[in-house]
Motif scaffolding. Sequence first.
Motif, mmCIF file in Angstrom:
data_model
loop_
_atom_site.group_PDB
_atom_site.id
_atom_site.type_symbol
_atom_site.label_atom_id
_atom_site.label_comp_id
_atom_site.label_asym_id
_atom_site.label_seq_id
_atom_site.Cartn_x
_atom_site.Cartn_y
_atom_site.Cartn_z
ATOM 1 N N PRO A 149 43.994 39.646 29.617
ATOM 2 C CA PRO A 149 43.682 39.904 31.021
ATOM 3 C C PRO A 149 42.371 39.240 31.435
ATOM 4 O O PRO A 149 41.355 39.399 30.748
ATOM 5 N N GLN A 150 42.407 38.510 32.517
ATOM 6 C CA GLN A 150 41.174 37.972 33.108
ATOM 7 C C GLN A 150 40.901 38.820 34.363
ATOM 8 O O GLN A 150 40.190 39.791 34.280
ATOM 9 N N CYS A 151 41.519 38.504 35.485
ATOM 10 C CA CYS A 151 41.405 39.440 36.621
ATOM 11 C C CYS A 151 42.301 40.650 36.367
ATOM 12 O O CYS A 151 42.069 41.725 36.887
ATOM 13 N N GLY A 152 43.343 40.457 35.557
ATOM 14 C CA GLY A 152 44.213 41.565 35.166
ATOM 15 C C GLY A 152 45.374 41.848 36.104
ATOM 16 O O GLY A 152 46.194 42.716 35.817
ATOM 17 N N PHE A 153 45.458 41.123 37.213
ATOM 18 C CA PHE A 153 46.482 41.473 38.193
ATOM 19 C C PHE A 153 47.899 41.243 37.674
ATOM 20 O O PHE A 153 48.810 42.001 37.983
ATOM 21 N N CYS A 154 48.063 40.228 36.855
ATOM 22 C CA CYS A 154 49.410 39.923 36.350
ATOM 23 C C CYS A 154 49.728 40.688 35.070
ATOM 24 O O CYS A 154 50.845 40.629 34.572
ATOM 25 N N THR A 155 48.716 41.378 34.503
ATOM 26 C CA THR A 155 48.832 41.865 33.129
ATOM 27 C C THR A 155 49.963 42.869 32.914
ATOM 28 O O THR A 155 50.701 42.785 31.927
#
Length: 220
Positions: A149-155
């Motif tokens: 996760p980076q921004c985590g929105f797709c995680t």
Amino acid sequence: MSKNKSKRKISRRAFLERTGAAFAVATAAPTIEAQRPSVNPPTSALDTTSVPRTTIRVTVNGQERRLEVEDRWTLVELLRDHLELTGTKIGCDRGECGACTVLLDGKPVYSCSNLAVWADGRSVQTVEGLARGDRLDPLQRAFIEHDGPQCGFCTSGQLMSAKGLVTRNPHPTAEDVRAALTGNLCRCSNYNRYVEAVLAAVGTQQAAERTPRNGTGGAR
Ligand code: FES
Ligand code: FES
């Protein structure tokens, strides 16, 4: 200053004050008007009693639920707005990004593109159903350890697609993982870390290490 000149000056100020006030009213009026709804919304738009509703039975994260849903609700609406399962995200809301992926009878689906009524008699698993109490699913742990996760929105969508894969294929190759995650877009472009994480989670760390981090082999 002559009496006449003084009179003219006062008159001009008075004139400017008057016209300024009139200008302010003239320019403000449309703004105020624009903020008002031009027409009252039709009462039919507010009246939800006429919207067809259906009672469904659905197992959500292992718990059987009996729910009355509006026929027009999507599955993601039911999950997020009515069951408070907000781990499932809405990115595009039109079947393109994969952020809303959940498992329907174990198979990854876009919950924005499925009606809630279609889940009748079926089993839905969301990202909230992965952990067992405080114990994260091996996929969740691997995602964290591999900085998925980076921004985590797709995680959560990536996790559910990965879960669907490893459930039906406990020993996937890197190619299998890329194919399984192909419908999950990541705007942070961390595809290779996600592939590594899935491979690590299923115990194929060696294969994970062979996956190039910044090459062209990322899941698209
Ligand atoms: S929100 Fe469902 S596919 Fe993008
Ligand atoms: S981690 Fe940001 S969109 Fe994937």
